[in-house]
Design an enzyme around this catalytic site. Structure first.
Site, PDB file in Angstrom:
ATOM      1  N   SER A 265       0.841  -1.194   0.000  1.00 51.79           N
ATOM      2  CA  SER A 265       0.000   0.000   0.000  1.00 51.79           C
ATOM      3  C   SER A 265       0.875   1.242   0.000  1.00 51.79           C
ATOM      4  O   SER A 265       2.016   1.222   0.491  1.00 51.79           O
ATOM      5  CB  SER A 265      -0.921   0.008   1.219  1.00 51.79           C
ATOM      6  OG  SER A 265      -0.185   0.432   2.339  1.00 51.79           O
ATOM      7  N   LYS A 266       0.332   2.313  -0.558  1.00 49.37           N
ATOM      8  CA  LYS A 266       1.105   3.547  -0.695  1.00 49.37           C
ATOM      9  C   LYS A 266       1.410   4.149   0.669  1.00 49.37           C
ATOM     10  O   LYS A 266       2.367   4.871   0.831  1.00 49.37           O
ATOM     11  CB  LYS A 266       0.336   4.543  -1.576  1.00 49.37           C
ATOM     12  CG  LYS A 266       0.340   4.140  -3.043  1.00 49.37           C
ATOM     13  CD  LYS A 266      -0.183   5.227  -3.943  1.00 49.37           C
ATOM     14  CE  LYS A 266      -1.673   5.191  -4.030  1.00 49.37           C
ATOM     15  NZ  LYS A 266      -2.235   6.175  -4.959  1.00 49.37           N
ATOM     16  N   ARG A 267       0.564   3.840   1.646  1.00 51.92           N
ATOM     17  CA  ARG A 267       0.771   4.391   2.982  1.00 51.92           C
ATOM     18  C   ARG A 267       1.997   3.766   3.626  1.00 51.92           C
ATOM     19  O   ARG A 267       2.756   4.425   4.320  1.00 51.92           O
ATOM     20  CB  ARG A 267      -0.458   4.161   3.849  1.00 51.92           C
ATOM     21  CG  ARG A 267      -1.326   5.399   4.012  1.00 51.92           C
ATOM     22  CD  ARG A 267      -2.547   5.119   4.850  1.00 51.92           C
ATOM     23  NE  ARG A 267      -3.330   4.023   4.305  1.00 51.92           N
ATOM     24  CZ  ARG A 267      -3.510   2.863   4.893  1.00 51.92           C
ATOM     25  NH1 ARG A 267      -2.994   2.619   6.069  1.00 51.92           N
ATOM     26  NH2 ARG A 267      -4.232   1.922   4.327  1.00 51.92           N
TER      27      ARG A 267
END
Ligand code: GLU
Length: 515
Positions: A265-267
């Site tokens: 995930s980009k987070r």
């Protein structure tokens, strides 16, 4: 609401033996999964002389980000995963942005309402949240409780939790069973879906309705997407059935995973952002190769050995859905680093130097419009470092010393600390012997004794190793520090050749003066 079902539009013949698409949502920096999905779509489309479409799924207005779409164009274009139809290039199914297709979805919704396959729902978000909480607390299956089903607006308005603008929900029959044949996974059966919202209160369709209508109207023959959509596919198949349409083939690609097996995930992982790979100095062809290897076995040579380095054309030619590994691949950046080094070394010199340029300009090693002599020097330096870097970003530190004024060269702390006791003696002897070398030229007429790496090396070995009896390692360290300011640099004698006699001697005496 209409009572007779409106006719659905006729779909004209569309170009391409097969038609595939990638359908990113412009919600931020493009996700690496968009490139991965595109790669497998394009590989199959090209093999089958089909078409590849780019559709922008921007129906989620809350998460919409305006610059995201152009980043999708840029990053997929950078990777060479180009599309035949899309918002920027147009095509027979334009528009290719869902927000520009709102009228397209209307007859489909009206038809379902008229046939009793969908119903309006006025439940407020608050009521839905309470309902879900109770279901969870009492361990009942979660899902819409159909409070609005069969009710007129007036009947429903008399009950609590009413909201003015309704949504439209699918009426999923209780006994429905949906199985489908996945090109990668074979027969897949998924649990009965909830009464899915297909039209939101803001008049926008949800993903589920829009994806079915658009895939149908755009003549999509193969839907290739991430495995997170498997549980949605039954809803989509029901919609196709209800509209009397033949569904496309489906292929659900395994999700990319972090080392701990969680979804990328980009987070949590910077490498989830496609622009990260550009920033880190990866070559697009290395990333394409890497993404293919994540879910697809390597090629084989004539002796049956694995060949992990292959280009897109090769991958596309041998692509076969049955060989895609359905198990979520681990995103192993060490493998990508290795591939990147292989691809960097495989570039021809001019190409390699050209790829360094944007990084060197961004890092202010070179001006935005370098002169011809700067470009010639860059080419010479590039040749020295091509085998020494695995990311284009590493070039900055190695190239900078060749483009700074002699009196502006900074000497790194660790390099100064490592100079050794005999540095002064070494610098003096080196300056003396280098001063005797002819300074004419790099051209074809240069003499045997001209300023070249070979004469420089012979002179320095003679003076320092043989003459002063200092081991090569200690003899050349101070010289490296003097000309590059660092402990690690491109090869010393070649560096001196490129810098030229005057600059080399200037740098030796500048360091000498500080001892
Ligand atoms: N908009 C969806 C996404 O971003 C597309 C899913 C699909 O390909 O059907 O993942």
């Amino acid at each position: 609401m209409t009572t007779s079902a409106p006719a659905l539009p006729e779909i004209p013949d569309l170009p391409g033996a097969v038609r595939l698409r990638v359908a990113p949502s412009p919600t931020g920096d493009p996700h690496v999964g968009t490139a991965y999905m595109s790669l497998f779509n394009v590989a199959f489309a090209r093999q089958q002389t089909g078409r590849f479409l780019l559709r922008i799924e921007d129906t989620d207005r809350a998460r919409f980000r305006a610059d995201s779409e152009s980043q999708v164009f840029d990053t997929l274009g950078w990777l060479g995963l180009t599309w035949d139809e899309g918002p920027d290039v147009g095509g027979p199914c334009a528009p290719y942005r869902q927000s520009e297709r709102l009228d397209t979805y209307r007859p489909y919704v009206e038809r379902l309402l008229a046939e009793g396959k969908a119903y309006q729902c006025w439940c407020s978000t608050q009521r839905l949240a309470q309902m879900r909480e109770i279901q969870q607390k009492t361990k009942q299956p979660t899902g819409y409780d159909r409070l609005c089903y069969g009710k007129t607006r007036e009947e429903r308005a008399a009950l609590p939790g009413f909201s003015e603008t309704p949504v439209v929900r699918m009426l999923i029959p209780d006994d429905v069973e949906v199985e489908f044949d996945d090109l990668i996974r074979g027969q897949v059966s998924a649990p009965r879906p909830d009464d899915q919202v297909i039209l939101k209160a803001d008049g926008f369709p949800t993903y589920h309705l829009a994806v079915v209508v658009d895939d149908h109207e755009m003549g999509i023959t193969h839907v290739v997407r991430g495995e997170e959509w498997i549980s949605s596919t039954p809803k989509h198949i029901l919609l196709y059935r209800w509209f009397g349409l033949t569904p496309p083939r489906f292929a659900h690609m395994p999700l990319l995973r972090n080392e701990d097996k969680s979804k990328i995930s980009k987070r949590k992982n910077p490498a989830a952002r496609l622009t990260w790979f550009q920033e880190q100095g990866y070559l697009p062809e290395a990333l394409v190769n890497f993404l293919a290897l994540l879910a697809y076995p390597p090629a084989q040579d004539a002796d049956g050995n694995d060949v992990e380095v292959f280009d897109f054309a090769d991958f596309s030619a041998r692509f076969d859905w049955r060989k895609v590994n359905p198990v979520g691949p681990i995103f192993d950046l060490k493998k990508l680093d290795w591939l990147n080094g292989v691809y960097i070394r495989g570039l021809d010199l001019g190409d390699f130097a050209g790829r360094l340029l944007p990084f060197l300009i961004a890092d202010e090693v070179l001006p935005a419009q370098p002169s011809l002599s700067e470009l010639a020097r860059l080419r010479a330096v590039a040749e020295l470092i091509q085998t020494r870097i695995t990311h284009l970003t590493e070039a900055t530190a190695l190239v900078r010393p060749f483009f700074v004024a002699d009196d502006a060269l900074e000497i790194a702390e660790d390099a100064r600390a490592g100079l050794g006791e005999r540095a002064g003696e070494v610098l003096d002897a080196a300056a003396a012997v280098l001063g005797d070398i002819d300074d004419h030229g790099h051209g074809p007429l240069r003499s045997e004794t001209a300023w070249t790496a070979a004469t420089i090396e012979a002179a320095l070995r003679g003076a320092l190793v043989d003459g002063l009896g200092i081991k090569a390692r200690f003899a050349f360290g101070p010289l490296r520090t003097a000309v590059s300011g660092a402990r690690v640099s491109p090869p010393l004698f070649e560096s001196m050749e490129i810098l030229g006699k005057t600059a080399t001697l200037n740098r030796l005496s500048a360091l000498r003066a500080t001892l």
